[in-house]
Design a protein around this motif. Structure first.
Motif, short mmCIF file in Angstrom:
data_model
loop_
_atom_site.label_atom_id
_atom_site.label_comp_id
_atom_site.label_asym_id
_atom_site.label_seq_id
_atom_site.Cartn_x
_atom_site.Cartn_y
_atom_site.Cartn_z
N GLU A 15 -3.99 -89.27 -6.29
CA GLU A 15 -2.57 -89.78 -5.62
C GLU A 15 -1.40 -89.94 -7.03
O GLU A 15 -0.34 -90.42 -6.92
CB GLU A 15 -3.57 -91.42 -5.98
CG GLU A 15 -4.16 -91.42 -4.05
CD GLU A 15 -5.46 -92.81 -3.86
OE1 GLU A 15 -4.96 -93.66 -5.10
OE2 GLU A 15 -5.64 -92.54 -3.19
N ARG A 16 -1.75 -89.87 -8.30
CA ARG A 16 -0.87 -90.39 -9.42
C ARG A 16 -0.83 -88.98 -9.15
O ARG A 16 -0.58 -87.35 -8.94
CB ARG A 16 -1.68 -90.07 -10.45
CG ARG A 16 -0.32 -90.52 -11.91
CD ARG A 16 -1.20 -89.77 -13.10
NE ARG A 16 -0.26 -88.13 -12.89
CZ ARG A 16 0.34 -87.68 -12.79
NH1 ARG A 16 1.81 -88.18 -13.29
NH2 ARG A 16 0.13 -86.08 -12.44
N TRP A 17 1.30 -88.80 -9.08
CA TRP A 17 2.38 -88.08 -9.16
C TRP A 17 3.50 -88.49 -9.46
O TRP A 17 3.96 -89.19 -10.00
CB TRP A 17 2.83 -87.06 -7.46
CG TRP A 17 2.99 -88.13 -6.73
CD1 TRP A 17 2.77 -89.31 -6.67
CD2 TRP A 17 4.41 -87.76 -5.71
NE1 TRP A 17 3.16 -89.38 -5.17
CE2 TRP A 17 4.63 -89.17 -4.88
CE3 TRP A 17 5.51 -86.92 -6.23
CZ2 TRP A 17 5.28 -89.80 -4.04
CZ3 TRP A 17 6.65 -87.45 -5.52
CH2 TRP A 17 6.32 -88.24 -4.63
N SER A 18 4.27 -88.28 -9.95
CA SER A 18 5.87 -88.07 -10.16
C SER A 18 7.30 -87.64 -10.03
O SER A 18 7.36 -86.70 -9.64
CB SER A 18 5.39 -86.73 -11.31
OG SER A 18 4.57 -86.76 -13.14
N PRO A 19 7.34 -88.86 -8.95
CA PRO A 19 8.60 -89.03 -8.51
C PRO A 19 9.69 -89.20 -9.45
O PRO A 19 9.42 -89.50 -10.84
CB PRO A 19 8.22 -90.23 -7.93
CG PRO A 19 6.53 -90.28 -7.75
CD PRO A 19 6.25 -90.45 -9.53
N ARG A 20 10.53 -89.06 -9.14
CA ARG A 20 11.58 -89.05 -9.08
C ARG A 20 12.93 -90.10 -8.94
O ARG A 20 13.38 -90.84 -9.44
CB ARG A 20 13.40 -87.70 -9.14
CG ARG A 20 12.38 -86.57 -10.21
CD ARG A 20 12.84 -85.30 -10.39
NE ARG A 20 13.11 -84.05 -11.27
CZ ARG A 20 12.06 -82.83 -10.73
NH1 ARG A 20 11.46 -83.05 -9.29
NH2 ARG A 20 11.30 -82.37 -11.46
N TRP A 127 3.45 -98.57 -11.18
CA TRP A 127 3.96 -97.61 -11.22
C TRP A 127 3.66 -96.40 -11.09
O TRP A 127 2.68 -95.91 -11.51
CB TRP A 127 4.65 -98.28 -12.63
CG TRP A 127 4.80 -99.57 -12.60
CD1 TRP A 127 4.03 -101.11 -12.87
CD2 TRP A 127 6.41 -100.09 -12.14
NE1 TRP A 127 4.40 -102.35 -12.34
CE2 TRP A 127 5.54 -102.02 -13.01
CE3 TRP A 127 7.28 -99.70 -13.24
CZ2 TRP A 127 6.58 -102.51 -12.36
CZ3 TRP A 127 8.49 -100.67 -12.51
CH2 TRP A 127 8.08 -102.43 -12.83
N VAL A 128 5.18 -95.64 -11.32
CA VAL A 128 4.66 -94.32 -11.75
C VAL A 128 5.63 -93.96 -12.69
O VAL A 128 6.35 -94.63 -13.50
CB VAL A 128 5.96 -93.58 -10.18
CG1 VAL A 128 5.34 -93.31 -8.92
CG2 VAL A 128 7.14 -94.34 -10.65
N SER A 129 5.15 -92.55 -13.39
CA SER A 129 5.53 -92.26 -14.15
C SER A 129 6.50 -91.01 -13.72
O SER A 129 5.16 -90.00 -13.73
CB SER A 129 4.33 -91.94 -15.97
OG SER A 129 3.09 -91.58 -15.01
N HIS A 130 7.00 -89.69 -15.09
CA HIS A 130 7.73 -88.79 -15.06
C HIS A 130 7.40 -88.26 -16.05
O HIS A 130 8.45 -88.98 -17.00
CB HIS A 130 8.68 -88.55 -14.29
CG HIS A 130 9.13 -87.46 -13.57
ND1 HIS A 130 8.75 -86.87 -12.73
CD2 HIS A 130 9.07 -86.60 -14.12
CE1 HIS A 130 9.06 -85.34 -11.80
NE2 HIS A 130 9.66 -85.10 -13.79
#
Length: 194
Positions: A15-20, A127-130
């Motif tokens: 489910e975790r991925w790296s959106p921009r 939250w998301v992280s990239h």
């Protein structure tokens, strides 16, 4: 895109991925610090814990110093991050009972484990992280006053996921979870056979 596993694993990994696409929404400091707390507990060879994190919240000089080091491609979308984080590792360590520092061969490996823990905690908190390798290390080192003996591994953008329509058209098609290589391409028994 559906991310299919070859064997059962906890969904946090797929489910975790790296959106921009990021909204720029402010992040509360205790929330951000909880991500670093997760990183603090990552595994580390000889418990050296070589990782160091320098962060800047959007609208602060720290954010601007980190942002200034990014390549133009990353500046185009990372400007909407809630926080930027420089991921740094100590290249030496002081073995217990000694006074002479030694090269720490696994500093980047250990720091990668800490970054992964941070990313999973951020995801768990909504939250998301990239992570980005596209930055000028000399600019980042000077902007954050990082001394010699510390390696600049990457810069991480943290934020709330936004609508992909806010991205440049070329990036919109890439704004989806990416697949992974099959296990047969990354795992071998007994000898290197790739």
């Amino acid at each position: 895109m559906s991310r299919e596993t070859e064997f059962p694993i906890h969904p946090q990994f797929t489910e975790r991925w790296s959106p921009r696409a990021l909204t720029g929404e402010a992040i509360e400091l205790p929330t951000l610090l909880s991500f670093f707390e997760a990183a603090r507990w990552a595994p580390s060879a000889s418990n050296v814990q070589p990782w160091r994190f320098v962060y800047g919240l959007k609208g602060t000089p720290g954010f601007e110093a980190i942002f200034a080091s990014l390549v133009d491609f990353n500046k185009g979308w990372a400007k909407n991050a809630s926080a930027l984080v420089a991921v740094i590792s100590a290249e030496t360590w002081l073995p217990h009972g000694t006074t002479e520092p030694l090269a720490f061969a696994t500093h980047a490996f250990d720091t990668g484990a800490a970054w992964a823990s941070l990313a999973l905690q951020a995801h768990h908190a909504g939250w998301v992280s990239h992570a980005m390798g596209g930055f000028d290390a000399a600019v980042l080192r000077q902007g954050l006053a990082v001394p010699a003996g510390f390696h600049l591994n990457c810069v991480v953008a943290i934020g709330k996921q936004g609508d992909k329509a806010m991205l440049a058209e070329a990036l919109q098609a890439r704004e989806a979870p990416s697949p992974r290589k099959p296990l047969s391409e990354i795992v071998a028994e007994g000898r290197f056979s790739f």
